[in-house]
Design a protein around this motif. Structure first.
Motif, PDB file in Angstrom:
ATOM      1  N   ILE A 178       0.683  -0.874   0.100  1.00 49.11           N
ATOM      2  CA  ILE A 178      -0.005  -0.152  -0.011  1.00 49.11           C
ATOM      3  C   ILE A 178       0.653   1.076   0.022  1.00 49.11           C
ATOM      4  CG2 ILE A 178      -1.865   1.206   1.201  1.00 49.11           C
ATOM      5  CD1 ILE A 178      -3.199  -1.106   2.007  1.00 49.11           C
ATOM      6  N   ASP A 182       0.908   3.546  -2.743  1.00 44.34           N
ATOM      7  CA  ASP A 182       0.655   5.151  -3.288  1.00 44.34           C
ATOM      8  C   ASP A 182       1.368   5.859  -3.513  1.00 44.34           C
ATOM      9  OD1 ASP A 182      -1.838   4.293  -2.231  1.00 44.34           O
ATOM     10  OD2 ASP A 182      -1.266   4.522   0.069  1.00 44.34           O
ATOM     11  N   ARG A 185       1.605   6.346  -7.412  1.00 46.68           N
ATOM     12  CA  ARG A 185       0.471   6.828  -7.592  1.00 46.68           C
ATOM     13  C   ARG A 185       0.772   8.623  -7.951  1.00 46.68           C
ATOM     14  NH1 ARG A 185      -4.167   2.884  -5.576  1.00 46.68           N
ATOM     15  NH2 ARG A 185      -4.437   1.749  -7.344  1.00 46.68           N
ATOM     16  N   ALA A 186       1.106   8.799  -6.957  1.00 48.73           N
ATOM     17  CA  ALA A 186       1.629  10.243  -6.374  1.00 48.73           C
ATOM     18  C   ALA A 186       2.888  11.005  -6.638  1.00 48.73           C
ATOM     19  CB  ALA A 186       2.257  10.699  -5.030  1.00 48.73           C
ATOM     20  N   GLY A 192       8.718   5.650  -3.148  1.00 51.66           N
ATOM     21  CA  GLY A 192       7.479   4.631  -2.635  1.00 51.66           C
ATOM     22  C   GLY A 192       7.873   3.299  -2.342  1.00 51.66           C
TER      23      GLY A 192
END
Length: 225
Positions: A178, A182, A185-186, A192
């Protein structure tokens, strides 16, 4: 496989530092690999092209009058055709087949059309293959673990050696995944992967605390394919 241009030198430093930090408190050995894509998906592109060509042929067979009227209009009303000859059906299907295949050379469109289960299976297969080459049975205590990120598929995998598998349920890695997804994607894939490594280190420290008998046997650096 093409290079991943989302990862800058600073991202490499962030991930490498995270691995070194995580391994200070555990005998677990974390290997990190990132790639742009896990497969070329050429077979999928050919399959999609064939499906489109067959669908087009079926439409022509079911509604021949539409195409006869188009041919007649193009011929100025002088085509004289009452049925589509076989060669036109073959030519039409071939044009659809190879035309779609040429269009699917553009990878962004191809990746939209690839069914998610196929992407998932290909990424997992690639991760397991790389794990066997870089990590499997390469540590004294069988405590190697691979974090693998495939950018174009938007998927990541964690593959662990036998000692880790015996003690840690796959669902335990959920927080790491997760955190990774997340931040990817940012738009910060390096952070990440670093966050995923940190979460993995917490789990590994709990089950495989640091001892003096387990040297650093695998590279800490981020491997970019």
């Amino acid at each position: 496989m093409s290079k991943v241009n989302q990862f800058k030198p600073d991202d490499h430093k962030i991930v490498t530092s995270a691995v070194s930090q995580a391994e200070k408190s555990t005998d677990g050995e974390i290997v990190t690999i990132v790639t742009s894509e896990s497969d070329h998906y050429g077979d999928v592109a050919w399959a999609i092209s064939g499906l489109v060509a067959l669908t087009a042929l079926l439409v022509v067979s079911l509604f021949p009058d539409i195409y006869l009227n188009i041919i007649d209009w193009l011929a100025g009303g002088w085509s004289g055709m009452t049925a589509l000859p076989y060669w036109t059906l073959f030519a039409f299907s071939a044009m659809k087949f190879f035309g779609i295949r040429l269009i699917l050379i553009w990878k962004p469109l191809l990746f939209i059309l690839i069914p998610p289960p196929i992407k998932k299976a290909r990424v997992r297969k690639r991760a397991v293959s790389l794990f066997r080459v870089t990590t499997d049975h390469r540590t004294v205590g069988r405590t190697g673990i691979l974090l693998y990120l495939s950018m174009h598929e938007h998927r990541a995998e964690i593959v662990a050696d036998e000692a880790i598998v015996a003690k840690v349920e796959p669902s335990i890695w959920g927080d790491a995944m997760i955190g990774l997804i997340d931040l990817v994607r940012a738009g910060t894939p390096g952070k990440g992967m670093a966050e995923a490594v940190r979460q993995m280190g917490i789990v590994l420290t709990e089950h495989f605390p640091k001892t003096d008998q387990n040297p650093n046997e695998l590279p800490d650096r981020l491997i970019e394919l």
